[in-house]
Design a protein around this motif. Structure first.
Motif, PDB file in Angstrom:
ATOM      1  N   ASN A  39     -20.397  70.264  -7.875  1.00  0.00           N
ATOM      2  CA  ASN A  39     -21.680  70.644  -7.291  1.00  0.00           C
ATOM      3  C   ASN A  39     -21.546  71.047  -5.813  1.00  0.00           C
ATOM      4  OD1 ASN A  39     -24.532  71.023  -7.362  1.00  0.00           O
ATOM      5  ND2 ASN A  39     -24.704  69.346  -8.825  1.00  0.00           N
ATOM      6  N   THR A  40     -22.673  71.410  -5.231  1.00  0.00           N
ATOM      7  CA  THR A  40     -22.757  72.026  -3.909  1.00  0.00           C
ATOM      8  C   THR A  40     -22.015  71.221  -2.833  1.00  0.00           C
ATOM      9  OG1 THR A  40     -24.960  72.772  -4.562  1.00  0.00           O
ATOM     10  CG2 THR A  40     -24.394  72.953  -2.229  1.00  0.00           C
ATOM     11  N   ASN A  41     -21.160  71.936  -2.084  1.00  0.00           N
ATOM     12  CA  ASN A  41     -20.465  71.375  -0.915  1.00  0.00           C
ATOM     13  C   ASN A  41     -19.597  70.165  -1.234  1.00  0.00           C
ATOM     14  OD1 ASN A  41     -21.327  73.282   0.958  1.00  0.00           O
ATOM     15  ND2 ASN A  41     -23.169  72.124   1.484  1.00  0.00           N
ATOM     16  N   SER A  42     -19.126  70.049  -2.452  1.00  0.00           N
ATOM     17  CA  SER A  42     -18.199  68.968  -2.759  1.00  0.00           C
ATOM     18  C   SER A  42     -16.767  69.425  -2.503  1.00  0.00           C
ATOM     19  CB  SER A  42     -18.363  68.495  -4.207  1.00  0.00           C
ATOM     20  OG  SER A  42     -18.250  69.579  -5.105  1.00  0.00           O
ATOM     21  N   THR A  43     -15.887  68.462  -2.184  1.00  0.00           N
ATOM     22  CA  THR A  43     -14.492  68.762  -1.871  1.00  0.00           C
ATOM     23  C   THR A  43     -13.583  68.057  -2.859  1.00  0.00           C
ATOM     24  OG1 THR A  43     -14.955  69.030   0.487  1.00  0.00           O
ATOM     25  CG2 THR A  43     -12.675  68.581  -0.132  1.00  0.00           C
ATOM     26  N   ILE A  44     -12.767  68.857  -3.550  1.00  0.00           N
ATOM     27  CA  ILE A  44     -11.802  68.350  -4.524  1.00  0.00           C
ATOM     28  C   ILE A  44     -10.428  68.638  -3.946  1.00  0.00           C
ATOM     29  CG2 ILE A  44     -11.022  68.453  -6.909  1.00  0.00           C
ATOM     30  CD1 ILE A  44     -14.001  67.675  -6.563  1.00  0.00           C
TER      31      ILE A  44
END
Length: 206
Positions: A128-133
């Motif tokens: 989802n929005t603005n998540s960092t993986i």
């Protein structure tokens, strides 16, 4: 231009529709939703002709299951797959994705998401929005990484797991199948399958 049906006309479905409108080579041609009150209307200029039974009457090249409930999304994804449908992955053009990232079928990677090298996003997973993986993550299938979440390197998120809004997962930590990490929490050790954890640091709720 690929014609894509969006299953689910709610808030998440509309976010997915916006991402799809901004992609090159694809366009949303219809929402399908089981809410009878929406049938015959337009949302974001996109018609809602009916529920899932309307799919056969809509010319299309693929479907995305834009439902936030992981278990429901998994069931519908599997039914559509068995029916021979193409499950389409929607990727917002502002997402930053390393060239060697593997992305499965029917995923939703939304605005501002960052996915770094050697990560794998399995089928039907929401980033989802603005998540960092971060690097070398393994996410899903049928999982949901909520807006603003940060996952360190070598994190594993199991099938149908949920990482809540603004949560943090430290490197080399696993979030078990069907488990939930609450919004704003920080996981510093593994969360077992089926558990709900919250807090900073996260602890298993009774």
């Amino acid at each position: 231009m690929k014609k894509i049906i969006i299953m689910g006309a709610g808030g998440h479905g509309q976010v997915v529709a916006d991402a799809l409108k901004q992609m090159k080579g694809a366009e949303p041609v219809a929402f399908v939703d089981e809410n009878n009150e929406l049938h015959g209307k337009k949302i974001m200029g996109i018609p809602v002709p009916g529920g899932s039974t309307a799919i056969k009457g809509i010319p299309h090249d693929g479907i995305v299951v834009a439902l936030g409930d992981n278990a429901l999304r998994k069931r519908i994804f599997n039914e559509l797959h068995e029916a021979g449908e193409n499950l389409f992955s929607v990727i917002h053009p502002s997402a930053i994705i390393a060239a060697d990232v593997k992305i499965g079928d029917g995923c939703m990677i939304l605005a501002g998401a960052v996915i770094n090298t050697q990560a794998e996003i399995k089928d039907n997973t929401i980033i989802n929005t603005n998540s960092t993986i971060e690097h070398h993550n393994r996410i899903g299938p049928h999982a949901h990484i909520a807006p603003g979440s940060t996952l360190g390197g070598e994190v594993v998120v199991g099938e149908e797991a949920m990482v809540g809004i603004g949560a943090t997962v430290l490197p080399r930590t696993s979030i078990g199948e069907k488990s939930i990490l609450g919004g704003g929490s920080t996981a510093i050790k593994n969360i077992p399958g089926g558990a709900t954890a919250a807090g900073v640091p996260a602890y298993i709720l009774p």
